[in-house]
Scaffold this motif. Sequence first.
Motif, PDB file in Angstrom:
ATOM      1  N   ASP A 103       0.814  -1.223   0.000  1.00  0.00           N
ATOM      2  CA  ASP A 103       0.000   0.000   0.000  1.00  0.00           C
ATOM      3  C   ASP A 103       0.842   1.266   0.000  1.00  0.00           C
ATOM      4  N   CYS A 104       2.161   1.141  -0.073  1.00  0.00           N
ATOM      5  CA  CYS A 104       3.058   2.297  -0.032  1.00  0.00           C
ATOM      6  C   CYS A 104       3.775   2.453  -1.373  1.00  0.00           C
ATOM      7  N   HIS A 105       4.027   3.692  -1.769  1.00  0.00           N
ATOM      8  CA  HIS A 105       4.826   3.944  -2.967  1.00  0.00           C
ATOM      9  C   HIS A 105       5.870   5.013  -2.667  1.00  0.00           C
ATOM     10  N   THR A 106       6.993   4.951  -3.384  1.00  0.00           N
ATOM     11  CA  THR A 106       8.060   5.937  -3.236  1.00  0.00           C
ATOM     12  C   THR A 106       8.472   6.439  -4.614  1.00  0.00           C
ATOM     13  N   LYS A 107       8.984   7.659  -4.663  1.00  0.00           N
ATOM     14  CA  LYS A 107       9.454   8.249  -5.914  1.00  0.00           C
ATOM     15  C   LYS A 107      10.681   9.108  -5.634  1.00  0.00           C
ATOM     16  N   LEU A 108      11.702   8.958  -6.474  1.00  0.00           N
ATOM     17  CA  LEU A 108      12.901   9.772  -6.403  1.00  0.00           C
ATOM     18  C   LEU A 108      13.164  10.344  -7.788  1.00  0.00           C
ATOM     19  N   LEU A 109      13.351  11.659  -7.876  1.00  0.00           N
ATOM     20  CA  LEU A 109      13.538  12.312  -9.165  1.00  0.00           C
ATOM     21  C   LEU A 109      14.647  13.354  -9.052  1.00  0.00           C
ATOM     22  N   VAL A 110      15.595  13.305  -9.987  1.00  0.00           N
ATOM     23  CA  VAL A 110      16.646  14.310 -10.105  1.00  0.00           C
ATOM     24  C   VAL A 110      16.717  14.704 -11.574  1.00  0.00           C
ATOM     25  N   SER A 111      16.608  15.990 -11.880  1.00  0.00           N
ATOM     26  CA  SER A 111      16.601  16.418 -13.279  1.00  0.00           C
ATOM     27  C   SER A 111      17.191  17.814 -13.414  1.00  0.00           C
ATOM     28  N   LYS A 112      17.783  18.046 -14.571  1.00  0.00           N
ATOM     29  CA  LYS A 112      18.296  19.355 -14.921  1.00  0.00           C
ATOM     30  C   LYS A 112      17.446  19.898 -16.063  1.00  0.00           C
ATOM     31  N   ALA A 113      17.076  21.164 -15.981  1.00  0.00           N
ATOM     32  CA  ALA A 113      16.244  21.793 -17.016  1.00  0.00           C
ATOM     33  C   ALA A 113      16.816  23.162 -17.349  1.00  0.00           C
ATOM     34  N   PHE A 114      16.387  23.715 -18.483  1.00  0.00           N
ATOM     35  CA  PHE A 114      16.870  25.034 -18.850  1.00  0.00           C
ATOM     36  C   PHE A 114      15.763  25.828 -19.539  1.00  0.00           C
ATOM     37  N   ARG A 115      15.946  27.138 -19.562  1.00  0.00           N
ATOM     38  CA  ARG A 115      15.047  28.033 -20.287  1.00  0.00           C
ATOM     39  C   ARG A 115      15.896  28.884 -21.217  1.00  0.00           C
ATOM     40  N   ALA A 116      15.702  28.690 -22.517  1.00  0.00           N
ATOM     41  CA  ALA A 116      16.464  29.462 -23.499  1.00  0.00           C
ATOM     42  C   ALA A 116      15.965  30.901 -23.526  1.00  0.00           C
ATOM     43  N   ALA A 135      16.698  20.189 -10.178  1.00  0.00           N
ATOM     44  CA  ALA A 135      15.575  19.896  -9.289  1.00  0.00           C
ATOM     45  C   ALA A 135      15.698  18.472  -8.761  1.00  0.00           C
ATOM     46  N   SER A 136      15.398  18.309  -7.497  1.00  0.00           N
ATOM     47  CA  SER A 136      15.381  16.983  -6.884  1.00  0.00           C
ATOM     48  C   SER A 136      14.168  16.890  -5.962  1.00  0.00           C
ATOM     49  N   GLU A 137      13.574  15.729  -5.930  1.00  0.00           N
ATOM     50  CA  GLU A 137      12.421  15.535  -5.046  1.00  0.00           C
ATOM     51  C   GLU A 137      12.308  14.073  -4.652  1.00  0.00           C
ATOM     52  N   ILE A 138      11.739  13.856  -3.488  1.00  0.00           N
ATOM     53  CA  ILE A 138      11.463  12.520  -3.003  1.00  0.00           C
ATOM     54  C   ILE A 138      10.046  12.506  -2.449  1.00  0.00           C
ATOM     55  N   GLU A 139       9.283  11.487  -2.797  1.00  0.00           N
ATOM     56  CA  GLU A 139       7.881  11.401  -2.399  1.00  0.00           C
ATOM     57  C   GLU A 139       7.579  10.029  -1.813  1.00  0.00           C
ATOM     58  N   VAL A 140       6.752  10.039  -0.781  1.00  0.00           N
ATOM     59  CA  VAL A 140       6.268   8.811  -0.162  1.00  0.00           C
ATOM     60  C   VAL A 140       4.760   8.908  -0.047  1.00  0.00           C
ATOM     61  N   ASN A 156      13.623  20.325  -3.819  1.00  0.00           N
ATOM     62  CA  ASN A 156      14.668  21.337  -3.820  1.00  0.00           C
ATOM     63  C   ASN A 156      14.908  21.745  -5.269  1.00  0.00           C
ATOM     64  N   VAL A 157      14.778  23.034  -5.573  1.00  0.00           N
ATOM     65  CA  VAL A 157      14.992  23.555  -6.928  1.00  0.00           C
ATOM     66  C   VAL A 157      16.055  24.635  -6.853  1.00  0.00           C
ATOM     67  N   ASP A 158      17.194  24.377  -7.483  1.00  0.00           N
ATOM     68  CA  ASP A 158      18.327  25.298  -7.476  1.00  0.00           C
ATOM     69  C   ASP A 158      18.447  25.918  -8.869  1.00  0.00           C
ATOM     70  N   ILE A 159      18.237  27.231  -8.990  1.00  0.00           N
ATOM     71  CA  ILE A 159      18.224  27.922 -10.278  1.00  0.00           C
ATOM     72  C   ILE A 159      19.498  28.730 -10.444  1.00  0.00           C
ATOM     73  N   HIS A 160      20.212  28.487 -11.545  1.00  0.00           N
ATOM     74  CA  HIS A 160      21.450  29.200 -11.850  1.00  0.00           C
ATOM     75  C   HIS A 160      21.231  30.147 -13.033  1.00  0.00           C
ATOM     76  N   ASP A 161      21.853  31.301 -12.968  1.00  0.00           N
ATOM     77  CA  ASP A 161      21.761  32.311 -14.020  1.00  0.00           C
ATOM     78  C   ASP A 161      20.318  32.650 -14.394  1.00  0.00           C
ATOM     79  N   PRO A 162      19.440  32.931 -13.417  1.00  0.00           N
ATOM     80  CA  PRO A 162      18.058  33.269 -13.763  1.00  0.00           C
ATOM     81  C   PRO A 162      17.985  34.504 -14.651  1.00  0.00           C
ATOM     82  N   ILE A 163      17.090  34.463 -15.632  1.00  0.00           N
ATOM     83  CA  ILE A 163      16.881  35.602 -16.528  1.00  0.00           C
ATOM     84  C   ILE A 163      15.919  36.568 -15.844  1.00  0.00           C
ATOM     85  N   VAL A 164      16.405  37.750 -15.522  1.00  0.00           N
ATOM     86  CA  VAL A 164      15.656  38.697 -14.694  1.00  0.00           C
ATOM     87  C   VAL A 164      15.501  40.018 -15.439  1.00  0.00           C
TER      88      VAL A 164
END
Length: 267
Positions: A103-116, A135-140, A156-164
């Motif tokens: 009856d339990c589920h777990t999820k682990l996700l690590v991904s890198k994304a960009f905005r041109a 971005a990294s996340e863990i779910e139970v 946790n979402v860590d954004i580098h060089d944000p376009i401002v």
Amino acid sequence: NRYKGMLALNYEMGDAMRLLNGVEYAYDDARTRGDKDVASNQFFPNDSNRAHDKLSSDNMAAFSEFSWDSPWANLTAGFRVDKNKYAGWSYLPRLGLTRVFGDCHTKLLVSKAFRAPLLSHISSNTDIKPEWSLASEIEVGYKLSESVFASANLFNVDIHDPIVYKTDTVNGETLDSYKNTGRTGTRGLELELRTRHARGWATLGYAYYGALHHGEENAAYTVSGQNGAHIAFARHKLNLLASLNVTRQFAVSPRNTREVVSVRSRV
């Protein structure tokens, strides 16, 4: 105008493994309207890369994703490469793992994304770089009964060089511009309780976040006296969604959202 095309090939390697490969191309074109001289000077200044009254850019990408429903966990691993005319190369890996234990589920996700950068960004700053995030996340989650399910998610979402968006004053004139400004991000948790019955369903959710890496470059987007908050975004959020089936053809779906921002003043 934007013109976009994609070609993807999906290969089934038995019942448990899949491989997806593809390429993508996008072309953007912008031209001035109205007074050409005024618009060109403001939005499309001359340089070696663009004509006087128009600006164009393209983006090429290739991607691959592998999925495996193994006896131990479901694995998804992917990689994407992008080449933007002005912003250069971007390399984007992604990894996801999911597992169900009764009856339990777990999820682990690590991904890198960009905005041109968009054409509006490039027109004011040809040296602008892509904004990218890790971005990294863990779910139970747990099935409390046949009709009730609960889950908790840490992210946790860590954004580098944000376009401002920025404004600069040149010779007494205020000019709009876009720049990359250091680093920012968020970290927090989400809690959710869901129930579903024959007569309807309901979802109760709570979310909390804290801002990361707030420095002088991003001071315009911080809440005075609270470095852990982004302006215009509540740190605490409570949602209640529901739907009641009055008849087979008619349902009522109320919704209520409560957002809380605690502000401390300094004297």
